[in-house]
Design an enzyme around this catalytic site. Sequence first.
Site, PDB file in Angstrom:
ATOM      1  NE  ARG A  22      37.630  19.059 -65.453  1.00 29.30           N
ATOM      2  CZ  ARG A  22      38.676  18.230 -65.373  1.00 29.30           C
ATOM      3  NH1 ARG A  22      39.278  17.802 -66.460  1.00 29.30           N
ATOM      4  NH2 ARG A  22      39.092  17.797 -64.198  1.00 29.30           N
TER       5      ARG A  22
ATOM      6  CG  HIS B 134      38.119  13.186 -69.247  1.00 29.29           C
ATOM      7  ND1 HIS B 134      37.276  14.059 -68.612  1.00 29.29           N
ATOM      8  CD2 HIS B 134      39.329  13.348 -68.642  1.00 29.29           C
ATOM      9  CE1 HIS B 134      37.937  14.716 -67.669  1.00 29.29           C
ATOM     10  NE2 HIS B 134      39.191  14.295 -67.671  1.00 29.29           N
TER      11      HIS B 134
HETATM   12  P1  NDP Z   1      47.295  24.196 -62.320  1.00 32.49           P
HETATM   13  O1  NDP Z   1      46.371  24.734 -61.291  1.00 32.49           O
HETATM   14  O2  NDP Z   1      48.646  23.721 -61.910  1.00 32.49           O
HETATM   15  O3  NDP Z   1      47.525  25.321 -63.440  1.00 32.49           O
HETATM   16  C1  NDP Z   1      46.521  26.132 -63.922  1.00 32.49           C
HETATM   17  C2  NDP Z   1      47.142  27.225 -64.781  1.00 32.49           C
HETATM   18  O4  NDP Z   1      46.086  28.008 -65.360  1.00 32.49           O
HETATM   19  C3  NDP Z   1      48.005  28.190 -63.966  1.00 32.49           C
HETATM   20  O5  NDP Z   1      49.120  28.586 -64.703  1.00 32.49           O
HETATM   21  C4  NDP Z   1      47.069  29.379 -63.733  1.00 32.49           C
HETATM   22  O6  NDP Z   1      47.725  30.619 -63.563  1.00 32.49           O
HETATM   23  C5  NDP Z   1      46.317  29.382 -65.055  1.00 32.49           C
HETATM   24  N1  NDP Z   1      45.049  30.093 -64.918  1.00 32.49           N
HETATM   25  C6  NDP Z   1      44.015  29.840 -64.072  1.00 32.49           C
HETATM   26  N2  NDP Z   1      43.044  30.750 -64.231  1.00 32.49           N
HETATM   27  C7  NDP Z   1      43.467  31.599 -65.181  1.00 32.49           C
HETATM   28  C8  NDP Z   1      42.919  32.752 -65.781  1.00 32.49           C
HETATM   29  N3  NDP Z   1      41.723  33.224 -65.420  1.00 32.49           N
HETATM   30  N4  NDP Z   1      43.648  33.389 -66.721  1.00 32.49           N
HETATM   31  C9  NDP Z   1      44.860  32.931 -67.074  1.00 32.49           C
HETATM   32  N5  NDP Z   1      45.444  31.841 -66.560  1.00 32.49           N
HETATM   33  C10 NDP Z   1      44.754  31.176 -65.625  1.00 32.49           C
HETATM   34  O7  NDP Z   1      46.514  23.066 -63.094  1.00 32.49           O
HETATM   35  P2  NDP Z   1      47.116  21.783 -63.833  1.00 32.49           P
HETATM   36  O8  NDP Z   1      48.144  22.233 -64.793  1.00 32.49           O
HETATM   37  O9  NDP Z   1      47.488  20.745 -62.843  1.00 32.49           O
HETATM   38  O10 NDP Z   1      45.809  21.245 -64.597  1.00 32.49           O
HETATM   39  C11 NDP Z   1      45.098  22.046 -65.512  1.00 32.49           C
HETATM   40  C12 NDP Z   1      43.778  21.411 -65.859  1.00 32.49           C
HETATM   41  O11 NDP Z   1      43.964  20.293 -66.714  1.00 32.49           O
HETATM   42  C13 NDP Z   1      42.981  20.820 -64.693  1.00 32.49           C
HETATM   43  O12 NDP Z   1      42.290  21.825 -63.972  1.00 32.49           O
HETATM   44  C14 NDP Z   1      42.049  19.856 -65.382  1.00 32.49           C
HETATM   45  O13 NDP Z   1      40.847  20.521 -65.719  1.00 32.49           O
HETATM   46  C15 NDP Z   1      42.797  19.483 -66.655  1.00 32.49           C
HETATM   47  N6  NDP Z   1      43.183  18.066 -66.662  1.00 32.49           N
HETATM   48  C16 NDP Z   1      42.709  17.259 -67.658  1.00 32.49           C
HETATM   49  C17 NDP Z   1      43.093  15.946 -67.734  1.00 32.49           C
HETATM   50  C18 NDP Z   1      42.623  15.084 -68.837  1.00 32.49           C
HETATM   51  O14 NDP Z   1      42.840  13.870 -68.816  1.00 32.49           O
HETATM   52  N7  NDP Z   1      41.996  15.626 -69.863  1.00 32.49           N
HETATM   53  C19 NDP Z   1      43.998  15.344 -66.730  1.00 32.49           C
HETATM   54  C20 NDP Z   1      44.446  16.293 -65.744  1.00 32.49           C
HETATM   55  C21 NDP Z   1      44.045  17.596 -65.719  1.00 32.49           C
HETATM   56  P3  NDP Z   1      48.662  30.888 -62.282  1.00 32.49           P
HETATM   57  O15 NDP Z   1      49.862  29.996 -62.494  1.00 32.49           O
HETATM   58  O16 NDP Z   1      48.999  32.314 -62.358  1.00 32.49           O
HETATM   59  O17 NDP Z   1      47.854  30.482 -61.081  1.00 32.49           O
HETATM   60  C1  OXD Z   2      41.912  15.482 -63.918  1.00 35.84           C
HETATM   61  C2  OXD Z   2      41.270  14.805 -64.986  1.00 35.84           C
HETATM   62  O1  OXD Z   2      41.503  16.575 -63.569  1.00 35.84           O
HETATM   63  O2  OXD Z   2      41.424  13.575 -65.107  1.00 35.84           O
HETATM   64  O3  OXD Z   2      42.894  14.925 -63.378  1.00 35.84           O
HETATM   65  O4  OXD Z   2      40.599  15.409 -65.812  1.00 35.84           O
END
Ligand code: NDP
Ligand code: OXD
Length: 311
Positions: free
Chosen positions: A226, A274
């Site tokens: 993000r 994006h």
């Molecule tokens: P998940 O919720 O599956 O994974 C998030 C990861 O981040 C987990 O491992 C979590 O830890 C870790 N995390 C969260 N907070 C913290 C913190 N404070 N400190 C350390 N680690 C942390 O999310 P996804 O993998 O599905 O997606 C990640 C992000 O990717 C989405 O939220 C979105 O913003 C972005 N995205 C962007 C896209 C694009 O086109 N650019 C498309 C899709 C997603 P834990 O495992 O311990 O909970």
């Molecule tokens: C998502 C994104 O969160 O598209 O899936 O950014």
Amino acid sequence: MAVLILAPNERPDIWANYLKDLAPDLDIRIWPDTGDPDKIIYAVAWNPPAGVLASLTNLKIIFSLGAGVDHLFKDPNFPTQVTVSRVIDPYLTAGMREYVLLHVLKYHKNQPELDRQQRKHIWNPRENERLQSDERNIGILGLGVLGSDCAKFLSALGFNVKGWSRSLKTIPGVTCLSGLNGLNKLLNSSSILVCLLPLTKDTEGILNHNLFNKLPKGAYVINAARGNHLIEKDLISCLNSGQLTHATLDVFKEEPLPKEHIFWDHKRITVTPHNASITDPRTVANQILADIKRHLNRKPISNTVNIISGY
Ligand code: NDP
Ligand code: OXD
């Protein structure tokens, strides 16, 4: 019972058509043509205008049209009693994997510098300086659905991969870390850093001067998570000082990225709109309908979000 598509900038008609084709009897409405708001039990949402969700008093489930849910929680009137489900989908995961591999390999093979050399007609193979994959350390912030998948594939290509998450993970071939010490360990060694964290109050602004200065000099950064993870002026100063060599940015504080934004023309920034990975209605419409069916049968739905942790 009705479903409201609340995604003003995302071609809501496409989602309505997919859902309608699969479930012709479902009452599907597209905001702002909500009709009687008391009939709306399910919302399919992306960047909903503030206050609309709270006005749907019988709403039970919000289906986020993306993996991220920060677009929902930024609404100060977000109805916290409603269940939120997010996208977890093999196509979305594959899209992110391809994006991350593309940009990691580009940096690993020194492509930005080769592009600059081409523009100046310079022939300089620089073979001696090229690292083998097992000499390259890659750090991934976030080892969730997307980060852990990218980590596994990068490790399979032979890279040394470290990943950081809130809870400690075990992923074969990947050094998994957590906590502040774990973050520092990852940063100290990562010449390519990938951010795949969710945007929460704990991760906002994490890509800042302090973090960039812990990376080896000349590191590369890929932010596909993000825009609000990044402190923009810190990135520019670290690129200009040479602390960072290049950055790939798919997400921005303001989207679309304003035409006059400095990132567009910066020689050391790659901008993508994006689209690292885009939710595919062909699979996700089915998932939403399956969850609606489960909910109607009083069964638990999939991919629910923890509203307290914010992801
Ligand atoms: P998940 O919720 O599956 O994974 C998030 C990861 O981040 C987990 O491992 C979590 O830890 C870790 N995390 C969260 N907070 C913290 C913190 N404070 N400190 C350390 N680690 C942390 O999310 P996804 O993998 O599905 O997606 C990640 C992000 O990717 C989405 O939220 C979105 O913003 C972005 N995205 C962007 C896209 C694009 O086109 N650019 C498309 C899709 C997603 P834990 O495992 O311990 O909970
Ligand atoms: C998502 C994104 O969160 O598209 O899936 O950014």
